[in-house]
Design a protein around this motif. Structure first.
Motif, PDB file in Angstrom:
ATOM      1  N   LYS A  77      64.287  -2.698  19.050  1.00 19.08           N
ATOM      2  CA  LYS A  77      64.390  -1.237  19.156  1.00 19.08           C
ATOM      3  C   LYS A  77      63.098  -0.525  18.788  1.00 19.08           C
ATOM      4  CE  LYS A  77      69.372  -1.171  18.251  1.00 19.08           C
ATOM      5  NZ  LYS A  77      70.442  -0.707  17.310  1.00 19.08           N
ATOM      6  N   ARG A  78      62.130  -1.243  18.186  1.00 22.72           N
ATOM      7  CA  ARG A  78      60.811  -0.695  17.833  1.00 22.72           C
ATOM      8  C   ARG A  78      60.950   0.467  16.855  1.00 22.72           C
ATOM      9  NH1 ARG A  78      57.625  -3.094  22.239  1.00 22.72           N
ATOM     10  NH2 ARG A  78      55.769  -1.814  21.875  1.00 22.72           N
ATOM     11  N   CYS A  79      61.676   0.210  15.766  1.00 21.07           N
ATOM     12  CA  CYS A  79      61.837   1.226  14.718  1.00 21.07           C
ATOM     13  C   CYS A  79      62.107   0.534  13.386  1.00 21.07           C
ATOM     14  CB  CYS A  79      62.979   2.187  15.051  1.00 21.07           C
ATOM     15  SG  CYS A  79      64.615   1.418  15.131  1.00 21.07           S
ATOM     16  N   TRP A  80      61.791   1.240  12.265  1.00 20.01           N
ATOM     17  CA  TRP A  80      62.132   0.714  10.942  1.00 20.01           C
ATOM     18  C   TRP A  80      63.648   0.595  10.821  1.00 20.01           C
ATOM     19  CZ3 TRP A  80      57.964  -1.219   9.209  1.00 20.01           C
ATOM     20  CH2 TRP A  80      56.743  -0.548   9.200  1.00 20.01           C
ATOM     21  N   PRO A 103      55.275   4.401   6.677  1.00 18.18           N
ATOM     22  CA  PRO A 103      54.556   5.348   7.534  1.00 18.18           C
ATOM     23  C   PRO A 103      55.347   5.609   8.808  1.00 18.18           C
ATOM     24  CG  PRO A 103      53.617   3.168   7.761  1.00 18.18           C
ATOM     25  CD  PRO A 103      54.652   3.063   6.671  1.00 18.18           C
ATOM     26  N   ARG A 104      55.065   6.736   9.480  1.00 22.86           N
ATOM     27  CA  ARG A 104      55.694   6.962  10.779  1.00 22.86           C
ATOM     28  C   ARG A 104      55.081   6.000  11.791  1.00 22.86           C
ATOM     29  NH1 ARG A 104      52.712  10.330  14.373  1.00 22.86           N
ATOM     30  NH2 ARG A 104      50.871  11.268  13.377  1.00 22.86           N
ATOM     31  N   LEU A 105      55.808   5.749  12.865  1.00 19.33           N
ATOM     32  CA  LEU A 105      55.406   4.757  13.846  1.00 19.33           C
ATOM     33  C   LEU A 105      54.994   5.404  15.159  1.00 19.33           C
ATOM     34  CD1 LEU A 105      58.228   2.110  13.311  1.00 19.33           C
ATOM     35  CD2 LEU A 105      55.801   1.803  12.786  1.00 19.33           C
ATOM     36  N   VAL A 106      53.924   4.875  15.760  1.00 20.20           N
ATOM     37  CA  VAL A 106      53.508   5.244  17.107  1.00 20.20           C
ATOM     38  C   VAL A 106      53.255   3.958  17.882  1.00 20.20           C
ATOM     39  CG1 VAL A 106      52.455   7.413  16.340  1.00 20.20           C
ATOM     40  CG2 VAL A 106      51.034   5.345  16.527  1.00 20.20           C
ATOM     41  N   GLU A 130      46.503  10.583   7.578  1.00 17.99           N
ATOM     42  CA  GLU A 130      47.882  10.400   8.055  1.00 17.99           C
ATOM     43  C   GLU A 130      48.440   9.039   7.640  1.00 17.99           C
ATOM     44  OE1 GLU A 130      49.650  12.620   9.768  1.00 17.99           O
ATOM     45  OE2 GLU A 130      48.102  14.092  10.233  1.00 17.99           O
ATOM     46  N   HIS A 131      49.741   9.033   7.261  1.00 20.41           N
ATOM     47  CA  HIS A 131      50.453   7.775   7.017  1.00 20.41           C
ATOM     48  C   HIS A 131      51.094   7.345   8.341  1.00 20.41           C
ATOM     49  CE1 HIS A 131      50.694   9.822   2.978  1.00 20.41           C
ATOM     50  NE2 HIS A 131      50.216   8.641   2.615  1.00 20.41           N
ATOM     51  N   VAL A 132      50.457   6.423   9.032  1.00 24.98           N
ATOM     52  CA  VAL A 132      50.928   6.000  10.356  1.00 24.98           C
ATOM     53  C   VAL A 132      50.723   4.496  10.504  1.00 24.98           C
ATOM     54  CG1 VAL A 132      50.680   6.286  12.864  1.00 24.98           C
ATOM     55  CG2 VAL A 132      50.308   8.240  11.355  1.00 24.98           C
ATOM     56  N   SER A 133      51.673   3.849  11.175  1.00 27.34           N
ATOM     57  CA  SER A 133      51.486   2.471  11.619  1.00 27.34           C
ATOM     58  C   SER A 133      51.869   2.405  13.090  1.00 27.34           C
ATOM     59  CB  SER A 133      52.322   1.498  10.789  1.00 27.34           C
ATOM     60  OG  SER A 133      51.948   0.155  11.083  1.00 27.34           O
ATOM     61  N   GLU A 134      51.788   1.226  13.651  1.00 28.12           N
ATOM     62  CA  GLU A 134      52.171   1.043  15.057  1.00 28.12           C
ATOM     63  C   GLU A 134      52.961  -0.257  15.191  1.00 28.12           C
ATOM     64  OE1 GLU A 134      50.613  -1.664  16.738  1.00 28.12           O
ATOM     65  OE2 GLU A 134      49.654  -2.020  14.819  1.00 28.12           O
ATOM     66  N   MET A 135      53.535  -0.451  16.370  1.00 32.24           N
ATOM     67  CA  MET A 135      54.594  -1.439  16.541  1.00 32.24           C
ATOM     68  C   MET A 135      54.157  -2.887  16.322  1.00 32.24           C
ATOM     69  SD  MET A 135      56.910   0.734  17.117  1.00 32.24           S
ATOM     70  CE  MET A 135      57.091   2.400  17.755  1.00 32.24           C
ATOM     71  N   SER A 136      52.975  -3.264  16.817  1.00 28.47           N
ATOM     72  CA  SER A 136      52.600  -4.677  16.756  1.00 28.47           C
ATOM     73  C   SER A 136      52.389  -5.138  15.327  1.00 28.47           C
ATOM     74  CB  SER A 136      51.345  -4.928  17.601  1.00 28.47           C
ATOM     75  OG  SER A 136      50.200  -4.328  17.022  1.00 28.47           O
ATOM     76  N   ASP A 137      51.757  -4.301  14.509  1.00 22.47           N
ATOM     77  CA  ASP A 137      51.508  -4.640  13.108  1.00 22.47           C
ATOM     78  C   ASP A 137      52.793  -4.531  12.292  1.00 22.47           C
ATOM     79  OD1 ASP A 137      49.709  -5.569  11.234  1.00 22.47           O
ATOM     80  OD2 ASP A 137      48.536  -3.735  11.118  1.00 22.47           O
ATOM     81  N   ALA A 138      53.568  -3.473  12.552  1.00 19.62           N
ATOM     82  CA  ALA A 138      54.813  -3.266  11.810  1.00 19.62           C
ATOM     83  C   ALA A 138      55.804  -4.401  12.049  1.00 19.62           C
ATOM     84  CB  ALA A 138      55.443  -1.933  12.209  1.00 19.62           C
ATOM     85  N   ALA A 139      55.718  -5.052  13.221  1.00 16.96           N
ATOM     86  CA  ALA A 139      56.634  -6.149  13.529  1.00 16.96           C
ATOM     87  C   ALA A 139      56.441  -7.339  12.597  1.00 16.96           C
ATOM     88  CB  ALA A 139      56.451  -6.592  14.978  1.00 16.96           C
TER      89      ALA A 139
END
Length: 484
Positions: free
Chosen positions: A182-185, A201-204, A164-173
């Motif tokens: 807003k916690r989104c790209w 990647p999609r975010l969780v 899966e292509h996935v990331s999460e909020m803390s790293d994506a920030a």
């Protein structure tokens, strides 16, 4: 059973814990950093996969019965790295790491666009991901054109684990592409680097399920049922989960390769002018602020290499009692500095050396210099609206009581030392794996550890440390004049 995987710069660590969060076992595999040019820092992503397979195989061999019962895996990883993948999900080039400063001109250009600070709440630092893609576009246009996905290091590891292509909020920030409040790209930030949402990647959230372990890996590493893989966290947010730094007002200070002063917040509190990082936390609806210094234990390791003495021997030679700062001052800008200066070009140095200064005097100056860099971070956090009176001390450097005494006195805060145990990023990742697998309350799981000892500031040396700190502060503009 649950596993935390921490993909660091120098190695991969796996930690196996049970449902009561008791540590069953651990495994480590080392990694090397390539520095082909000045300011460059890269790793081959395949080496991450090899090292992860190594540690999972170690766990399988040593804890066959326990490993079979693993229900959840959490991920922690070094932040900001740019892993560029083609249409077949193959890396197009080595990953450009967090401590790579080649894109300082691109970072400055993006930072000059006011929407970046407005939407991300942060300066665009050279170490962040977005300027690295701008550099690749300018210097490696064929690779940029072939790029179909951009993943952070731990998320490339996740791709191998789950498909899966996935990331999460803390790293994506930490990419400079995320709307941190807003916690989104954000499409406009991506467009500024000639990318779009299809590259992301999609975010969780860090506590959510991002996928399940692929069947072939379950068979290879002895899992009876496919464990869920949690969103996880960037390394500092994962360390915060491990140290129980999740409730508003809690904080930790990490003496690792780099140094971090981290404070958990219940709301979004940006102040980019202070050079403090304002990121999403790994738990839903929470954020954190942190100051970052680039060379913490790396400064002592550098001195160890120069003197030929082990770091522990250098600090032991200082004795147990904190000394009055000497005439020698060390500025730890060996790889530039983030907070509060955002200066990739600045370099460190000693000032005030005399014939009387021996190896112990240099060691004392190095420890004090890192302590004063943390004081800079504390002052930056104050400017960003966060006041700290105590922090939990973690990281390899926290084994030196002398160093902790110097930091506590320089910062005038209490430092709490956890009881014996592992409360770092891998443990935090394992906690996130447990939460994702069970649906447990994140705050209830991420409790702080039992405190074994508290280091108090040395009141008798407060004035001397303040005077030495002011001398330290005066050196930055002087060094800047000769470092450019």
């Amino acid at each position: 059973m649950y596993i935390g995987l921490d993909l660091g710069t120098s190695g991969v660590k796996a930690l196996l814990v049970d449902g009561a969060q008791r540590i069953i076992g651990s495994a480590n595999a080392s990694l090397e950093v390539s520095r082909p040019h000045a300011g460059w820092s890269e790793q081959n992503p395949q080496h991450w996969l090899d090292a992860t397979a190594n540690v999972l195989e170690q766990l399988r061999r040593s804890y066959l019965v326990e490993t079979a019962k693993v229900a959840g895996i959490g991920l922690s990883g070094q932040m900001h790295g740019a892993t560029l993948l083609d249409a077949a999900d193959q890396p197009l080039r080595p990953c450009i790491l967090w401590n790579d400063t080649r894109s300082h001109e691109e970072a400055a250009a993006l930072d000059a666009d006011p929407k970046f600070r407005k939407l991300t709440g942060n300066i665009v630092f050279p170490g962040f991901t977005a300027p690295k893609l701008a550099w690749v576009k300018a210097h490696e246009p064929d690779i940029f054109a072939a790029t179909r996905k951009v993943l952070l290091p731990k998320d490339f590891l996740r791709l191998w684990l789950t498909g899966e292509h996935v990331s999460e909020m803390s790293d994506a920030a930490g990419t400079a592409w995320l709307d941190v409040e807003k916690r989104c790209w954000d499409a406009s930030l991506l467009d500024a680097t000639s990318l779009d949402l299809s590259h992301m990647p999609r975010l969780v959230e860090g506590t959510e399920v991002s996928g399940k372990l692929r069947p072939e890996l379950c068979a290879r590493f002895g899992f009876e049922n496919a464990p869920v893989v949690a969103g996880g966290a960037g390394d500092n947010a994962a360390s915060a989960c491990g140290a129980g730094t999740v409730a508003p007002g809690t904080s930790f200070i990490s003496l690792g390769t780099s140094g971090v002063l981290f404070a958990a917040n219940e709301s979004y509190l940006p102040n980019p002018e202070s050079a403090v990082h304002t990121f999403c936390h790994a738990l839903p609806g929470t954020w954190h602020q942190m100051g970052v210094i680039l060379s913490a234990t790396d400064s002592l390791n550098w001195l160890s290499g120069v003197t030929g003495s082990a770091p522990g021997d250098l600090t032991a030679a200082l004795g147990a009692e904190l000394k009055t700062p000497g005439s020698a001052t060390f500025v730890p800008y060996l790889s530039g500095e983030r907070t509060p200066h955002n200066d990739a070009a600045i370099r460190g140095g000693f000032c005030g050396l005399s014939h009387q200064d021996d190896a112990s005097a240099l060691t004392q100056a190095v420890l004090e210099g890192v302590a004063f860099a943390f004081r800079d971070n504390l002052e930056a956090l104050k400017a960003a609206g966060t006041t700290l009176t105590r922090a939990t001390a973690i990281g390899g450097g926290s084994r030196s009581r002398y160093w902790l005494k110097a930091i506590a006195t320089a910062l005038q805060i209490r430092l709490d030392i956890p009881a014996e145990g592992d409360f770092g990023a891998a443990f935090g990742a394992a906690r996130l794996g447990l939460i994702a697998a069970t649906g447990a309350d994140p705050v209830a799981v991420c409790q702080p550890p039992e405190i074994n000892e508290t280091i108090e500031p040395d009141a008798a040396l407060t004035d001397a440390f303040d005077t030495a700190y002011q001398r330290y502060r005066a050196l930055y503009p002087a060094l800047r004049g000769v470092s450019q």
